[in-house]
Design an enzyme around this catalytic site. Structure first.
Site, PDB file in Angstrom:
ATOM      1  N   SER A 198      95.159  44.022  14.008  1.00 60.07           N
ATOM      2  CA  SER A 198      96.509  44.456  13.656  1.00 60.07           C
ATOM      3  C   SER A 198      96.481  45.426  12.480  1.00 60.07           C
ATOM      4  CB  SER A 198      97.374  43.237  13.295  1.00 60.07           C
ATOM      5  OG  SER A 198      97.556  42.399  14.408  1.00 60.07           O
ATOM      6  N   ARG A 241      97.250  49.718  12.272  1.00 62.65           N
ATOM      7  CA  ARG A 241      98.211  50.233  11.293  1.00 62.65           C
ATOM      8  C   ARG A 241      97.542  51.166  10.288  1.00 62.65           C
ATOM      9  NH1 ARG A 241      99.909  45.593  13.424  1.00 62.65           N
ATOM     10  NH2 ARG A 241     102.132  45.037  13.459  1.00 62.65           N
ATOM     11  N   ASP A 260      98.555  34.750  18.955  1.00 61.97           N
ATOM     12  CA  ASP A 260      97.368  35.151  19.720  1.00 61.97           C
ATOM     13  C   ASP A 260      96.341  34.034  19.854  1.00 61.97           C
ATOM     14  OD1 ASP A 260      98.188  37.758  20.239  1.00 61.97           O
ATOM     15  OD2 ASP A 260      97.428  38.493  18.325  1.00 61.97           O
ATOM     16  N   ARG A 269      91.313  37.590  25.136  1.00 61.07           N
ATOM     17  CA  ARG A 269      91.425  36.276  24.508  1.00 61.07           C
ATOM     18  C   ARG A 269      91.242  35.145  25.518  1.00 61.07           C
ATOM     19  NH1 ARG A 269      92.333  37.893  19.459  1.00 61.07           N
ATOM     20  NH2 ARG A 269      93.809  39.621  19.132  1.00 61.07           N
TER      21      ARG A 269
END
Length: 454
Positions: A32, A36, A329, A405
């Site tokens: 994440s 960014r 997640d 995942r």
């Protein structure tokens, strides 16, 4: 890095580990934060050096997209260097932006593209093209942008950006850090105050990084436990170096594997401890997991520490719905942990799982059922009848549905189950955790058997 092809299939037979896991490791950089960091650096004025960037397929797609939009991005040893163009100064891309498997990259980039005065087209792999984009495009269309998608709001998607973006005032119907972030990114180039209200606090990496790059962000807590984020545009970002901590979502897999295997004793160094990302650690402690934090510190504006994990007998747990955003997640691998716990666990408020890389709620149920675990869904809750340490039969074949995942969760299950677990494809693990299998083998997992690719 060799790019992942949808035709590259890497099946794996996972057998019970003969002994516990031992050793000290680092997991890849937070996915994440990596996305960014590249986007914010491209929007900043000046030169940003990023240390610890995740070099997984998803993040590399974001790097390619920001290059196509005019940022200069290069590697200097293990560091990544970005020469930004400034907010509102990105250029129209010459070709389609291919985001691969990255829902985070696609949704956040939609916010940026919506407030730039040019046209662009975005696509992805088969998994990403099957996932709806409406929860992002619906609010962003209110700022003056136009989105043209396939049926059911799916990629490929054409974006007609606006040169006069309107600031949005939007309440999220469902807590989502991706939607919140897309709206805030659009607000950077809008004239006025953007306001986003979330019913439950979600991961705040966007707010933290905006402040890190010099953008004032105001956050208020509502009486019902939600948050309201305010951003004044147009904003100016000043280049600042970024240190990316280890990804807690990636760390989840060796953590759970170590808990499930007796005599395990591992240390995971430098993982992110943002309180809006540590729901799994809280839950595993509730289950009796032996987890100890060491060497806690702040790096790049984010809390970081080392985690010491030992094999543990786990008990069942009832996870409240308001914890879901802090571990969204991690539910597939938590479900695996619950399968080896004593008693029936209830995981509440999992609606968001239905719109991940796959329908993760249905895929997790199938994963557990294939190896002899009784699991059921009631509304947005999942109930798992735990069989106790070492008692899950295993022996199933897992369809990972192009979901990294799910694949890693299936491997963790196979390491502790009675019979080998057949994982149909591990290739997509590379999108978030390059060399996951090699790292697990370093700890003693002995993952090596392959299945027939047919």
């Amino acid at each position: 890095m060799q790019r992942l092809s949808e035709s590259s299939i890497r099946p794996l037979i996972v057998r019970r580990s003969p002994s516990g896991l031992r050793g000290t490791i680092n997991v890849p950089g937070d996915k994440s934060i990596s996305h960014r960091a590249l986007m914010f650096a491209a929007l900043a004025q000046g030169r940003t050096v990023i240390k610890g960037l995740l070099e997984g397929e998803d993040v590399l797609r974001t790097a390619d997209a920001m290059r196509a939009l005019g940022a200069t991005i290069s590697r200097d040893g293990s560091d990544w260097v970005v020469e930004g163009r400034g907010v509102g100064q990105l250029r129209e891309p010459d070709d389609v932006l291919d985001m691969g498997n990255s829902g985070t990259g696609a949704r956040l980039l939609s916010g940026i593209l919506s407030s730039h005065p040019f046209n662009s087209v975005m696509t992805g792999d088969a998994s990403l093209r099957s996932r709806p984009m409406r929860r992002v495009t619906a609010p962003l269309a209110e700022n003056g942008a136009c989105f043209v998608t396939r049926r059911d709001e799916r990629l490929p998607m054409a974006i007609v950006g606006t040169g006069a973006a309107k600031p949005l005032n939007y309440r999220l119907p469902v807590a989502s850090a991706q939607v919140k972030s897309a709206i805030l990114l659009a607000g950077l180039n809008a004239d006025g105050e953007t306001r986003v209200e979330e019913p439950v606090a979600t991961r705040d990496h966007t707010e933290n990084m905006l402040r890190h790059f010099g953008v004032p962000v105001r956050v208020e807590t509502t009486t019902d436990g939600g948050r309201v984020i305010f951003l004044q545009g147009p904003a100016h970002l000043t280049a600042r170096d970024v240190i990316v901590p280890g990804d807690p979502s990636s760390a989840a897999f060796p953590i759970v594997a170590a808990l499930l295997l007796p005599q395990s004793d591992i240390v995971i160094r430098g993982i992110g401890l943002n309180p809006l990302r540590t729901g799994l650690l809280t839950t595993l402690r509730d289950m009796g997991g032996d987890l100890r934090l060491e060497n806690e510190r702040i790096e790049g504006g984010e809390p970081v520490g080392d985690l010491h994990v030992r094999g543990s007998d786990l008990r069942c747990v009832d996870v409240p719905a308001d914890r879901a955003p802090s571990m969204i997640d991690e539910y597939p691998v938590l479900a695996v942990a619950c399968s080896f716990a004593n008693g029936t666990s209830r995981l509440r408020g999992l609606a968001e799982l239905r719109v991940k890389e796959s329908d993760r709620l249905a895929a997790t149920v199938a994963l557990l059922e294939a190896s002899g675990v009784v699991v059921r869904v009631e509304g947005d809750d999942m109930l798992i009848d735990g069989l106790g340490a070492g008692q899950v039969p295993g022996g199933g074949k897992v369809a990972t549905r192009m979901d990294h995942r799910l694949a890693m969760s299936a491997i963790v299950l196979g390491l502790a189950a009675g019979q080998p677990v057949d994982v149909d494809d591990t290739a997509f693990i590379d999108t978030s955790f390059p060399d996951f299998i090699g790292l697990m083998n370093k700890l003693g997992a002995n993952l090596g058997g392959t299945a027939d690719a047919s």
